[in-house]
Design a protein around this motif. Sequence first.
Motif, PDB file in Angstrom:
ATOM      1  N   ARG A 116      56.919  10.556  57.347  1.00  0.00           N
ATOM      2  CA  ARG A 116      56.799   9.494  58.345  1.00  0.00           C
ATOM      3  C   ARG A 116      58.188   9.123  58.856  1.00  0.00           C
ATOM      4  O   ARG A 116      59.169   9.222  58.133  1.00  0.00           O
ATOM      5  N   ALA A 117      58.249   8.662  60.124  1.00  0.00           N
ATOM      6  CA  ALA A 117      59.497   8.159  60.703  1.00  0.00           C
ATOM      7  C   ALA A 117      59.621   6.672  60.393  1.00  0.00           C
ATOM      8  O   ALA A 117      58.665   5.907  60.590  1.00  0.00           O
ATOM      9  N   GLU A 169      63.157  10.449  59.374  1.00  0.00           N
ATOM     10  CA  GLU A 169      61.918  11.024  58.844  1.00  0.00           C
ATOM     11  C   GLU A 169      62.048  11.328  57.356  1.00  0.00           C
ATOM     12  O   GLU A 169      62.861  12.167  56.953  1.00  0.00           O
ATOM     13  N   TRP A 170      61.247  10.651  56.563  1.00  0.00           N
ATOM     14  CA  TRP A 170      61.294  10.752  55.109  1.00  0.00           C
ATOM     15  C   TRP A 170      59.890  10.917  54.544  1.00  0.00           C
ATOM     16  O   TRP A 170      58.914  10.478  55.148  1.00  0.00           O
ATOM     17  N   ARG A 208      56.544  10.075  44.355  1.00  0.00           N
ATOM     18  CA  ARG A 208      56.359   9.248  43.170  1.00  0.00           C
ATOM     19  C   ARG A 208      57.689   8.853  42.525  1.00  0.00           C
ATOM     20  O   ARG A 208      57.862   7.708  42.131  1.00  0.00           O
ATOM     21  N   GLU A 209      58.647   9.805  42.425  1.00  0.00           N
ATOM     22  CA  GLU A 209      59.909   9.470  41.758  1.00  0.00           C
ATOM     23  C   GLU A 209      61.114   9.493  42.681  1.00  0.00           C
ATOM     24  O   GLU A 209      62.221   9.171  42.246  1.00  0.00           O
ATOM     25  N   LYS A 210      60.914   9.829  43.965  1.00  0.00           N
ATOM     26  CA  LYS A 210      62.063   9.983  44.866  1.00  0.00           C
ATOM     27  C   LYS A 210      61.616   9.860  46.312  1.00  0.00           C
ATOM     28  O   LYS A 210      60.420   9.946  46.621  1.00  0.00           O
ATOM     29  N   VAL A 211      62.591   9.668  47.194  1.00  0.00           N
ATOM     30  CA  VAL A 211      62.372   9.811  48.640  1.00  0.00           C
ATOM     31  C   VAL A 211      63.130  11.058  49.081  1.00  0.00           C
ATOM     32  O   VAL A 211      64.234  11.325  48.605  1.00  0.00           O
ATOM     33  N   VAL A 212      62.526  11.832  49.992  1.00  0.00           N
ATOM     34  CA  VAL A 212      63.098  13.108  50.426  1.00  0.00           C
ATOM     35  C   VAL A 212      63.249  13.095  51.944  1.00  0.00           C
ATOM     36  O   VAL A 212      62.296  12.782  52.671  1.00  0.00           O
ATOM     37  N   LEU A 213      64.450  13.441  52.413  1.00  0.00           N
ATOM     38  CA  LEU A 213      64.724  13.461  53.847  1.00  0.00           C
ATOM     39  C   LEU A 213      64.163  14.734  54.483  1.00  0.00           C
ATOM     40  O   LEU A 213      64.483  15.840  54.055  1.00  0.00           O
ATOM     41  N   ASP A 214      63.365  14.560  55.530  1.00  0.00           N
ATOM     42  CA  ASP A 214      62.717  15.698  56.190  1.00  0.00           C
ATOM     43  C   ASP A 214      63.455  16.175  57.427  1.00  0.00           C
ATOM     44  O   ASP A 214      63.228  17.295  57.892  1.00  0.00           O
ATOM     45  N   GLN A 215      64.322  15.348  58.000  1.00  0.00           N
ATOM     46  CA  GLN A 215      65.034  15.728  59.221  1.00  0.00           C
ATOM     47  C   GLN A 215      66.459  15.200  59.150  1.00  0.00           C
ATOM     48  O   GLN A 215      66.683  14.066  58.705  1.00  0.00           O
ATOM     49  N   ALA A 216      67.425  16.008  59.562  1.00  0.00           N
ATOM     50  CA  ALA A 216      68.840  15.620  59.502  1.00  0.00           C
ATOM     51  C   ALA A 216      69.064  14.288  60.207  1.00  0.00           C
ATOM     52  O   ALA A 216      68.409  13.962  61.190  1.00  0.00           O
ATOM     53  N   GLY A 217      70.008  13.519  59.685  1.00  0.00           N
ATOM     54  CA  GLY A 217      70.392  12.260  60.313  1.00  0.00           C
ATOM     55  C   GLY A 217      69.712  11.028  59.765  1.00  0.00           C
ATOM     56  O   GLY A 217      69.953   9.915  60.247  1.00  0.00           O
ATOM     57  N   GLY A 218      68.878  11.188  58.744  1.00  0.00           N
ATOM     58  CA  GLY A 218      68.196  10.041  58.154  1.00  0.00           C
ATOM     59  C   GLY A 218      69.125   9.219  57.275  1.00  0.00           C
ATOM     60  O   GLY A 218      70.107   9.725  56.728  1.00  0.00           O
ATOM     61  N   SER A 219      68.797   7.933  57.140  1.00  0.00           N
ATOM     62  CA  SER A 219      69.641   6.993  56.401  1.00  0.00           C
ATOM     63  C   SER A 219      68.833   6.179  55.396  1.00  0.00           C
ATOM     64  O   SER A 219      67.628   6.000  55.552  1.00  0.00           O
ATOM     65  N   ILE A 220      69.572   5.671  54.377  1.00  0.00           N
ATOM     66  CA  ILE A 220      69.059   4.663  53.459  1.00  0.00           C
ATOM     67  C   ILE A 220      70.033   3.498  53.509  1.00  0.00           C
ATOM     68  O   ILE A 220      71.249   3.695  53.422  1.00  0.00           O
ATOM     69  N   ALA A 221      69.492   2.282  53.643  1.00  0.00           N
ATOM     70  CA  ALA A 221      70.339   1.093  53.679  1.00  0.00           C
ATOM     71  C   ALA A 221      69.944   0.148  52.550  1.00  0.00           C
ATOM     72  O   ALA A 221      68.779   0.095  52.145  1.00  0.00           O
TER      73      ALA A 221
END
Length: 315
Positions: free
Chosen positions: A195-196, A213-214, A218-231
């Motif tokens: 999901r975006a 897009e991530w 269950r145990e992690k978040v995975v980036l599906d498209q370059a340029g994603g961020s976590i804040a």
Amino acid sequence: MFARPRMPSLGGAAEWLNSELLGPAELRGHVVVVDFWTLTCINWLRTEPYVRAWSQAYRDDGLVMIGVHTPEFSFEHEIERVRQATKERAIDYPVVVDNDYEIWSAFDNHYWPALYFVDADGVIRDHHFGEGRYEQSERVIQQLLGVERELVSVEGLGVEAEADWDHLRTPETYLGYARSEHFDSADGAAFDDRRAYELPERLRFNHWALAGEWTIGREKVVLDQAGGSIAYRFHARDAHLVLSPGAREPIPFRVLLDGEAPGPSHGVDVDEDGNGVLRDGRLYQLVREHDAVRERSLEITFLEPGAEAYVFTFG
């Protein structure tokens, strides 16, 4: 009181590092300290300088230090990763790889880190869970060995430095949905589905959010498209994030602090401009505040897809 006052067997583990298998015959007559750890745990990392120092200081007196690596996350099952962590931390005492939790279960253990102090007759005489109590723990070792001298001098450096407890106001925060909380992206989270996401206009204190897009697993978040961020908006001297590149090549990333390059407040895995590279699964120190600790906003952006993020920890 312990349900099992005698030290359980260390058999049945996946592999031993720095040693052959140590059984009752090899340990007979030795004082043993068993240290449960997992390579991404900040609480263990901050205790490790003491464990190393005790092993070296009392080895000739008959102390056998044994590290039991019991993994928290799936990538920590990789024996080569554990082997690499022992080298990075200059661990030269025996380490047993407990991938199936057999030793963990035999001790009825529930914590990382956990120390068990065993006398020369194989009886567990003391234990300690978590950080701290270093002086008392070393005195226990001396008492069991029958020696008395000055305590070792220890100073943790880098990620091993003691936390700034007086200014630590942000808790450990897991990102995978099994234990996640305080997620602040609009429209909530979708589990096991790409999901975006968008960052909120203003991130609430001790909350985190995703942009791009991530897939939240269950145990992690995975980036599906370059340029994603976590804040994350936090209050602590240090900010860490457990990351893995999965099966991919190294992934470059950029860290911003309150929207700008971190400068002298960069962590050991980031330069002053905020640049870093995700090469292997471990804990990454993103921020070490160089002046007054205060509420800050951290944002990490990955320049390639495939980055896996597991848990934020602070110090």
